[in-house]
Motif scaffolding. Structure first.
Motif, short mmCIF file in Angstrom:
data_model
loop_
_atom_site.label_atom_id
_atom_site.label_comp_id
_atom_site.label_asym_id
_atom_site.label_seq_id
_atom_site.Cartn_x
_atom_site.Cartn_y
_atom_site.Cartn_z
N ASN A 96 0.85 -1.02 0.11
CA ASN A 96 -0.14 0.02 -0.11
C ASN A 96 1.09 1.38 0.09
O ASN A 96 1.76 1.33 0.76
N SER A 97 0.85 2.18 -0.89
CA SER A 97 1.56 3.45 -1.15
C SER A 97 1.72 4.21 0.47
O SER A 97 2.74 4.72 0.57
N VAL A 98 0.53 4.37 0.84
CA VAL A 98 0.55 4.97 2.49
C VAL A 98 1.35 4.27 3.29
O VAL A 98 2.24 5.08 4.03
N VAL A 99 1.15 3.15 3.48
CA VAL A 99 1.89 2.36 4.29
C VAL A 99 3.58 2.31 4.07
O VAL A 99 4.19 2.72 4.91
N ASN A 100 3.74 2.07 2.81
CA ASN A 100 5.27 2.20 2.18
C ASN A 100 5.87 3.47 2.51
O ASN A 100 7.01 3.61 2.82
N GLU A 101 4.98 4.54 2.33
CA GLU A 101 5.45 5.98 2.54
C GLU A 101 5.80 5.99 3.99
O GLU A 101 7.12 6.56 4.45
N PHE A 102 5.16 5.50 4.84
CA PHE A 102 5.15 5.66 6.38
C PHE A 102 6.54 5.01 6.66
O PHE A 102 7.23 5.45 7.48
N LEU A 103 6.42 3.68 6.16
CA LEU A 103 7.73 2.78 6.85
C LEU A 103 8.86 3.32 6.21
O LEU A 103 9.96 3.15 7.06
N ARG A 104 8.90 3.80 4.99
CA ARG A 104 10.23 4.56 4.46
C ARG A 104 10.54 5.78 5.20
O ARG A 104 11.54 6.16 5.64
N ALA A 105 9.60 6.47 5.69
CA ALA A 105 9.84 7.84 6.40
C ALA A 105 10.62 7.36 8.07
O ALA A 105 11.34 8.01 8.46
N GLU A 106 9.55 6.45 8.28
CA GLU A 106 10.07 5.89 9.75
C GLU A 106 11.37 5.45 9.82
O GLU A 106 12.30 5.69 10.77
N SER A 107 11.79 4.81 8.73
CA SER A 107 13.06 4.15 8.62
C SER A 107 14.19 5.20 8.68
O SER A 107 15.15 5.25 9.23
N ALA A 108 13.96 6.28 7.67
CA ALA A 108 14.74 7.26 7.50
C ALA A 108 14.90 8.20 8.83
O ALA A 108 16.30 8.57 9.13
N LEU A 109 13.87 8.37 9.59
CA LEU A 109 14.26 9.04 10.75
C LEU A 109 14.90 8.44 11.70
O LEU A 109 15.88 8.65 12.46
N SER A 110 14.63 6.97 11.85
CA SER A 110 15.43 6.13 12.76
C SER A 110 16.99 6.00 12.34
O SER A 110 17.75 6.10 13.28
N LYS A 111 17.28 6.20 10.94
CA LYS A 111 18.68 6.05 10.51
C LYS A 111 19.23 7.48 11.31
O LYS A 111 20.47 7.43 11.77
N LEU A 112 18.52 8.53 10.88
CA LEU A 112 18.94 9.86 11.27
C LEU A 112 19.27 9.78 12.85
O LEU A 112 20.20 10.25 13.36
N MET A 113 18.34 9.15 13.64
CA MET A 113 18.51 9.31 15.08
C MET A 113 19.61 8.56 15.30
O MET A 113 20.72 8.51 16.34
N ARG A 114 19.98 7.18 14.82
CA ARG A 114 21.05 6.45 15.12
C ARG A 114 22.37 6.85 14.97
O ARG A 114 23.38 6.87 15.49
N ASN A 115 22.37 7.80 13.69
CA ASN A 115 23.68 8.54 13.40
C ASN A 115 23.89 9.68 14.21
O ASN A 115 25.17 9.98 14.65
N VAL A 116 22.69 10.52 14.72
CA VAL A 116 23.10 11.38 15.72
C VAL A 116 23.94 10.62 16.99
O VAL A 116 24.62 11.46 17.60
N ILE A 117 23.02 9.65 17.35
CA ILE A 117 23.55 8.99 18.79
C ILE A 117 25.03 8.76 18.61
O ILE A 117 25.78 8.95 19.64
N ALA A 118 25.30 8.02 17.54
CA ALA A 118 26.72 7.69 17.02
C ALA A 118 27.67 8.75 17.13
O ALA A 118 28.68 8.65 17.77
N LYS A 119 27.52 9.81 16.59
CA LYS A 119 28.16 11.05 16.58
C LYS A 119 28.45 11.74 17.90
O LYS A 119 29.61 11.93 18.35
N VAL A 120 27.36 11.73 18.59
CA VAL A 120 27.20 12.23 19.90
C VAL A 120 28.23 11.40 20.97
O VAL A 120 29.07 11.89 21.73
N THR A 121 28.21 10.24 20.89
CA THR A 121 28.85 9.18 21.60
C THR A 121 30.37 8.61 21.14
O THR A 121 31.02 8.01 21.90
N ASP A 122 30.71 9.19 19.83
CA ASP A 122 31.87 8.86 19.35
C ASP A 122 32.91 9.40 20.30
O ASP A 122 33.28 10.44 20.72
N GLY A 123 33.94 8.41 20.59
CA GLY A 123 35.23 8.78 21.36
C GLY A 123 34.92 8.60 22.86
O GLY A 123 35.73 8.60 23.44
N ILE A 124 33.75 8.50 23.43
CA ILE A 124 33.31 8.25 24.68
C ILE A 124 33.51 6.97 25.07
O ILE A 124 32.93 5.99 24.67
N HIS A 125 34.40 6.72 26.18
CA HIS A 125 34.81 5.47 26.77
C HIS A 125 34.50 5.01 28.03
O HIS A 125 34.99 6.21 28.93
#
Length: 108
Positions: free
Chosen positions: A76-105
């Motif tokens: 379904n095009s509406v479902v597909n668009e939602f799942l793609r948008a959700e995935s893109a936002l999740s990827k953005l958030m994972r990248n932000v978290i990775a950058k914020v925590t980079d080098g912290i040990h």
């Protein structure tokens, strides 16, 4: 307000202004306009998450069954668009978290 908190608020505003977040909000509103469709997607996501959390070993067969059972829904095009948008936002958030925590040990 300490410097870290101030920077977090600025980062939060940048995320809220991002294309990924705006696309996600638009896609979610479009999906929620059809309550039945929205409920089916939430059920699909719940079942998917359960398989990922509770399957010992390789969940491939269980995931394949869930995808096959929901083939029409996922095309379904509406479902597909939602799942793609959700995935893109999740990827953005994972990248932000990775950058914020980079080098912290914690071991040092």
């Amino acid at each position: 307000m300490d410097k870290i908190t101030e920077q977090c608020k600025e980062l939060n505003m940048l995320i809220l202004e991002s294309d990924e977040y705006r696309n996600y909000i638009f896609a979610r509103k479009s999906l929620k306009a059809n309550e039945d469709l929205f409920n089916k997607v939430m059920d699909f996501k719940s079942r998917y998450e359960d398989v990922m959390k509770y399957t010992d070993g390789n969940p491939y067969d269980d995931l394949l069954r869930i995808y096959n059972e929901n083939d029409e829904l996922l095309h379904n095009s509406v479902v597909n668009e939602f799942l793609r948008a959700e995935s893109a936002l999740s990827k953005l958030m994972r990248n932000v978290i990775a950058k914020v925590t980079d080098g912290i040990h914690f071991e040092e």
